[in-house]
Design a protein around this motif. Sequence first.
Motif, mmCIF file in Angstrom:
data_model
loop_
_atom_site.group_PDB
_atom_site.id
_atom_site.type_symbol
_atom_site.label_atom_id
_atom_site.label_comp_id
_atom_site.label_asym_id
_atom_site.label_seq_id
_atom_site.Cartn_x
_atom_site.Cartn_y
_atom_site.Cartn_z
ATOM 1 N N GLN A 132 -61.244 -6.155 -10.001
ATOM 2 C CA GLN A 132 -60.892 -4.899 -10.779
ATOM 3 C C GLN A 132 -62.025 -4.028 -11.125
ATOM 4 O O GLN A 132 -61.797 -2.669 -10.975
ATOM 5 C CB GLN A 132 -60.234 -5.284 -12.063
ATOM 6 C CG GLN A 132 -59.465 -4.136 -12.746
ATOM 7 C CD GLN A 132 -58.898 -4.558 -13.920
ATOM 8 O OE1 GLN A 132 -57.754 -5.116 -13.914
ATOM 9 N NE2 GLN A 132 -59.150 -4.356 -15.330
ATOM 10 N N ILE A 188 -53.151 0.279 -7.823
ATOM 11 C CA ILE A 188 -53.243 -0.961 -6.952
ATOM 12 C C ILE A 188 -53.203 -1.942 -8.215
ATOM 13 O O ILE A 188 -53.602 -1.648 -9.180
ATOM 14 C CB ILE A 188 -54.689 -1.111 -6.635
ATOM 15 C CG1 ILE A 188 -55.019 -0.132 -5.593
ATOM 16 C CG2 ILE A 188 -55.247 -2.575 -6.106
ATOM 17 C CD1 ILE A 188 -56.563 -0.187 -5.063
ATOM 18 N N ARG A 207 -62.458 -0.355 -9.223
ATOM 19 C CA ARG A 207 -62.668 0.773 -9.923
ATOM 20 C C ARG A 207 -63.709 1.619 -9.803
ATOM 21 O O ARG A 207 -63.680 3.020 -9.820
ATOM 22 C CB ARG A 207 -62.531 0.269 -11.529
ATOM 23 C CG ARG A 207 -61.005 0.086 -11.802
ATOM 24 C CD ARG A 207 -61.007 -0.340 -13.315
ATOM 25 N NE ARG A 207 -59.692 -0.362 -13.903
ATOM 26 C CZ ARG A 207 -59.206 -1.135 -15.091
ATOM 27 N NH1 ARG A 207 -60.098 -1.534 -15.906
ATOM 28 N NH2 ARG A 207 -57.944 -1.132 -15.369
ATOM 29 N N ILE A 237 -56.088 1.357 -11.343
ATOM 30 C CA ILE A 237 -56.041 -0.196 -10.872
ATOM 31 C C ILE A 237 -56.045 -1.181 -11.970
ATOM 32 O O ILE A 237 -56.734 -1.099 -13.005
ATOM 33 C CB ILE A 237 -57.484 -0.420 -10.220
ATOM 34 C CG1 ILE A 237 -57.613 0.713 -9.013
ATOM 35 C CG2 ILE A 237 -57.694 -1.707 -9.661
ATOM 36 C CD1 ILE A 237 -58.997 0.701 -8.269
#
Length: 399
Positions: free
Chosen positions: A289, A325, A293, A301
Amino acid sequence: MINGVCQRCNTESSFSLPDGRKYCRECIGLGRISEGDELERSLESSLESSSYSPLLNPLSWNGKLTEQQDVISKGLVQSFKEKRDHLIHAVTGAGKTEMLFKVVETALKNGARVAIATPRIDVVDELFPRFQIAFKAVKIGKYHGREYHEAEDEQFIICTTHQLLKFYQAFDLIVIDEVDSFPFYENKMLHFAAEKAIKETGCTFFLTATPDEELLKKAKRKAINYSLLKRRFHQGLLPVPKEKYFLKSFISKKGKIHPALISQIKKILTMKKPLLIFVPRIKELPIYQQHLRTSFNKNKIVSVYAGDKERQEKVAKFRTGEIDILLTTTILERGVTFKHVQVIVIAADDPIYNTPSLVQIAGRVGRSADDRNGLVMFCYHKYTKSLRAAMKQIRMMNK
């Protein structure tokens, strides 16, 4: 609890309270049971004659099944009338929910009690509104661990398989959706719950795209009825996953995601389509993550896992397009539908992904009639037996 065995979940306990009494930790989420406690069971619900008034016109859905779906739907009604267990072996996106409508209607018209149980909370949350629309005049009970309440007396309920522990010989028909899914699969306690929740005169239906050998053997020797459907409701084929071999790590020591992955993600985001990325371990979710990002700072995300307190909210936002996402573990491998979704599986060779899991993950794509194709990408370092078997099964179902 009798002789150290919990009478609710059939688990032998080795745990004791300070006063020496044994108690059960397996089903403690439903309230503690210890030696000396009593379980109250309704005798009325276990009688052959139903305690519910027949509903005249419970089904408000006026859609149309395909010819193949209709054959299976009628077969389910017949199995219910004959009180025969039934395995529905249908590809992901075949329209299994719609095929249940007629048999549920038949049961309710006869004053019978029905439960649709599934191992995952997310599947309960997806099924419940669909059945509410299809049976507008029927009060439907909804039970899972995130919406706790005591069992009521609804004629029709949708629940997680854990919630079946609350019921004893209560249902004329139980449908186990995604029967091969964790945590139901090979869980003795949950199998016990399902067996005890059905009336002696009732029947159980099993739904899955990936049945295990035991169920298939039962069907082969005609111990249970069997239906096979190889086509999706829109008659499209299953998307065949793109296999992508990676020599180097998915994330470098410097914290950069492999350029091939970045390139593929960029293509999907350019198409304005939602992306579901499967990661094998919960601890890896924040790592991916963070790096995603950095690479895609204009996109929303988010990550989600089984114990996430915002799990339901995040899944709902992804479904409505508020998240671009969604990084996830296998909790979203099955039973959920997201329009136009594309899928990437990172480390598809990890042992966490068995053959049924990979088949189910691939089945998230191409479920809409107006979008029958899409990308499923299996990323791996080593080509495993599970990967090979999953590809073989998908191609076989497409024949």
